[in-house]
Write a protein that holds these residues in place. Structure first.
Motif, PDB file in Angstrom:
ATOM      1  N   SER A  15       0.813  -1.215   0.000  1.00 40.74           N
ATOM      2  CA  SER A  15       0.000   0.000   0.000  1.00 40.74           C
ATOM      3  C   SER A  15       0.845   1.263   0.000  1.00 40.74           C
ATOM      4  O   SER A  15       0.308   2.365   0.044  1.00 40.74           O
ATOM      5  N   ALA A  21      -4.879   3.504   0.306  1.00 44.82           N
ATOM      6  CA  ALA A  21      -4.438   2.388  -0.538  1.00 44.82           C
ATOM      7  C   ALA A  21      -4.462   1.086   0.256  1.00 44.82           C
ATOM      8  O   ALA A  21      -4.765   0.024  -0.300  1.00 44.82           O
ATOM      9  N   VAL A  24      -8.064  -0.150   0.170  1.00 41.57           N
ATOM     10  CA  VAL A  24      -8.367  -0.734  -1.141  1.00 41.57           C
ATOM     11  C   VAL A  24      -7.661  -2.093  -1.272  1.00 41.57           C
ATOM     12  O   VAL A  24      -8.243  -3.055  -1.788  1.00 41.57           O
ATOM     13  N   THR A  25      -6.435  -2.190  -0.785  1.00 38.46           N
ATOM     14  CA  THR A  25      -5.681  -3.445  -0.849  1.00 38.46           C
ATOM     15  C   THR A  25      -6.389  -4.539  -0.064  1.00 38.46           C
ATOM     16  O   THR A  25      -6.532  -5.662  -0.551  1.00 38.46           O
ATOM     17  N   LEU A  64      -5.689  -3.141  -7.981  1.00 38.67           N
ATOM     18  CA  LEU A  64      -6.515  -2.394  -7.023  1.00 38.67           C
ATOM     19  C   LEU A  64      -5.682  -2.240  -5.761  1.00 38.67           C
ATOM     20  O   LEU A  64      -5.332  -3.238  -5.124  1.00 38.67           O
ATOM     21  N   GLY A  65      -5.356  -1.010  -5.425  1.00 33.30           N
ATOM     22  CA  GLY A  65      -4.472  -0.788  -4.283  1.00 33.30           C
ATOM     23  C   GLY A  65      -3.132  -1.443  -4.562  1.00 33.30           C
ATOM     24  O   GLY A  65      -2.493  -1.161  -5.574  1.00 33.30           O
ATOM     25  N   HIS A  85       1.159   1.206 -10.960  1.00 37.06           N
ATOM     26  CA  HIS A  85      -0.256   1.470 -10.663  1.00 37.06           C
ATOM     27  C   HIS A  85      -0.489   1.453  -9.145  1.00 37.06           C
ATOM     28  O   HIS A  85      -1.277   2.262  -8.628  1.00 37.06           O
ATOM     29  N   TRP A  89      -2.161   4.390  -6.869  1.00 36.08           N
ATOM     30  CA  TRP A  89      -3.189   4.239  -5.836  1.00 36.08           C
ATOM     31  C   TRP A  89      -2.747   4.933  -4.551  1.00 36.08           C
ATOM     32  O   TRP A  89      -3.548   5.616  -3.907  1.00 36.08           O
ATOM     33  N   PHE A  96      -8.249   7.513  -6.994  1.00 40.14           N
ATOM     34  CA  PHE A  96      -7.589   6.984  -8.182  1.00 40.14           C
ATOM     35  C   PHE A  96      -8.543   6.198  -9.079  1.00 40.14           C
ATOM     36  O   PHE A  96      -8.485   6.334 -10.304  1.00 40.14           O
ATOM     37  N   GLY A  97      -9.408   5.378  -8.503  1.00 39.29           N
ATOM     38  CA  GLY A  97     -10.348   4.598  -9.315  1.00 39.29           C
ATOM     39  C   GLY A  97     -11.156   5.472 -10.262  1.00 39.29           C
ATOM     40  O   GLY A  97     -11.121   5.276 -11.484  1.00 39.29           O
TER      41      GLY A  97
END
Length: 127
Positions: A15, A21, A24-25, A64-65, A85, A89, A96-97
């Motif tokens: 993260s 992040a 999201v992770t 993602l994350g 990426h 994040w 970010f998404g």
């Protein structure tokens, strides 16, 4: 697994030290587990790799994350691309998404500034 403040060090590393992040992770790791992924941690690039997925990601894979979701697209170049990426994040957080999706709608694929920053060739884009 060593921990710091109750969080596994791999989660902190994946993260990039960003609380958003990290959230999201954690959600992405749960999502990957539900979809039956094999989850490993890549020490070189500091990201989780959720492989063996049959669905639940875009193109060859999606980050993602600090989690890269894919079926089997796991080359060193791709992981280098996906690690950037993960950095994005961390830098942009939860925003970010939506930022990525907006950019992809306006400038798809090789014209997407986030993909350009991550390295088009490493990401498997034909330039």
């Amino acid at each position: 697994m060593r921990e710091r403040r109750g969080l596994p060090l791999t989660l902190i590393r994946a993260s990039r030290g960003s609380a958003q992040a990290a959230f999201v992770t954690q959600v992405a790791l749960l999502y990957a587990r539900v979809l039956g992924a094999r989850i490993t941690f890549d020490d070189e690039f500091g990201i989780f790799v959720a492989s063996g997925m049959r669905r639940g990601f875009a193109r060859g894979g999606t980050t993602l994350g600090g989690v890269y979701l894919t079926c089997r697209n796991i080359t060193r170049a791709v992981l280098r691309h996906e690690a950037i990426h993960a950095d994005q994040w961390a830098r942009h957080g939860l925003a970010f998404g939506p930022k990525y999706l907006r950019e992809e709608l306006r400038h798809p694929g090789v014209r997407n500034k986030f993909e350009i920053e991550a390295g088009l060739a490493d990401g498997g884009y034909r330039v």
